[in-house]
Motif scaffolding. Sequence first.
Motif, PDB file in Angstrom:
ATOM      1  N   LEU A  21     -36.099 -12.745  35.275  1.00 21.15           N
ATOM      2  CA  LEU A  21     -37.170 -13.687  34.948  1.00 21.15           C
ATOM      3  C   LEU A  21     -38.241 -13.069  34.044  1.00 21.15           C
ATOM      4  O   LEU A  21     -38.668 -13.699  33.075  1.00 21.15           O
ATOM      5  CB  LEU A  21     -37.809 -14.242  36.224  1.00 21.15           C
ATOM      6  CG  LEU A  21     -38.835 -15.352  36.018  1.00 21.15           C
ATOM      7  CD1 LEU A  21     -38.219 -16.539  35.292  1.00 21.15           C
ATOM      8  CD2 LEU A  21     -39.410 -15.804  37.357  1.00 21.15           C
ATOM      9  N   ALA A  24     -37.052 -12.729  30.446  1.00 20.54           N
ATOM     10  CA  ALA A  24     -36.864 -14.062  29.857  1.00 20.54           C
ATOM     11  C   ALA A  24     -38.213 -14.689  29.494  1.00 20.54           C
ATOM     12  O   ALA A  24     -38.347 -15.323  28.444  1.00 20.54           O
ATOM     13  CB  ALA A  24     -36.102 -14.963  30.813  1.00 20.54           C
ATOM     14  N   LEU A  25     -39.215 -14.515  30.348  1.00 18.18           N
ATOM     15  CA  LEU A  25     -40.558 -15.022  30.035  1.00 18.18           C
ATOM     16  C   LEU A  25     -41.145 -14.296  28.832  1.00 18.18           C
ATOM     17  O   LEU A  25     -41.751 -14.919  27.952  1.00 18.18           O
ATOM     18  CB  LEU A  25     -41.485 -14.873  31.244  1.00 18.18           C
ATOM     19  CG  LEU A  25     -41.361 -15.941  32.308  1.00 18.18           C
ATOM     20  CD1 LEU A  25     -42.139 -15.538  33.561  1.00 18.18           C
ATOM     21  CD2 LEU A  25     -41.847 -17.274  31.797  1.00 18.18           C
ATOM     22  N   SER A  28     -39.536 -15.551  25.741  1.00 17.46           N
ATOM     23  CA  SER A  28     -39.967 -16.913  25.391  1.00 17.46           C
ATOM     24  C   SER A  28     -41.314 -16.894  24.664  1.00 17.46           C
ATOM     25  O   SER A  28     -41.603 -17.757  23.850  1.00 17.46           O
ATOM     26  CB  SER A  28     -40.052 -17.796  26.639  1.00 17.46           C
ATOM     27  OG  SER A  28     -41.185 -17.462  27.412  1.00 17.46           O
ATOM     28  N   TRP A 100     -35.808 -18.882  30.601  1.00 18.67           N
ATOM     29  CA  TRP A 100     -36.614 -18.661  31.808  1.00 18.67           C
ATOM     30  C   TRP A 100     -36.631 -19.901  32.697  1.00 18.67           C
ATOM     31  O   TRP A 100     -36.722 -19.784  33.920  1.00 18.67           O
ATOM     32  CB  TRP A 100     -38.036 -18.225  31.447  1.00 18.67           C
ATOM     33  CG  TRP A 100     -38.865 -19.306  30.849  1.00 18.67           C
ATOM     34  CD1 TRP A 100     -38.971 -19.637  29.534  1.00 18.67           C
ATOM     35  CD2 TRP A 100     -39.704 -20.215  31.558  1.00 18.67           C
ATOM     36  NE1 TRP A 100     -39.822 -20.702  29.377  1.00 18.67           N
ATOM     37  CE2 TRP A 100     -40.292 -21.076  30.601  1.00 18.67           C
ATOM     38  CE3 TRP A 100     -40.014 -20.392  32.904  1.00 18.67           C
ATOM     39  CZ2 TRP A 100     -41.170 -22.095  30.966  1.00 18.67           C
ATOM     40  CZ3 TRP A 100     -40.889 -21.409  33.253  1.00 18.67           C
ATOM     41  CH2 TRP A 100     -41.456 -22.234  32.283  1.00 18.67           C
TER      42      TRP A 100
END
Length: 136
Positions: A21, A24-25, A28, A100
């Motif tokens: 996570l 992925a954040l 992003s 995410w």
Amino acid sequence: MLRILIPVMALSALVVGAGALGPALAASRGEGLPGTVTVTRVQCTKGGCQPFGRYVSIDGSVTLPDAHLDGDGAVGDRVSVVYLGESSPPQVHVPGSDLWVLIALALVVAGGFIVWWLRDIARALHRRLRRPSARL
């Protein structure tokens, strides 16, 4: 069997998802070392195809000869990416990715299974403790 298999799978998803996570954040939001990856090969398995290629940072300070592209690409494609330096083998991410969201959803579902499983265990223990003992 399912009372053991489902919780094990859910716990595994929680561990893997929690680790994925953060990167992925960050991807992003476009965080990391910007650069480009040129896809040199696509590795296909039963789970699908994954592109790999040569990553070069914009400032030229980092070169990765065989980075996994966390996104789509065909051999020869040049893709703008960010490198977070968080994985081995190296992985590069497409900025602005919504991956995410999928990871967060998987974490919620896995957490729901764990809560259901714990509630089921608590109910079984409660019934067992309330059962009158047959002592003579």
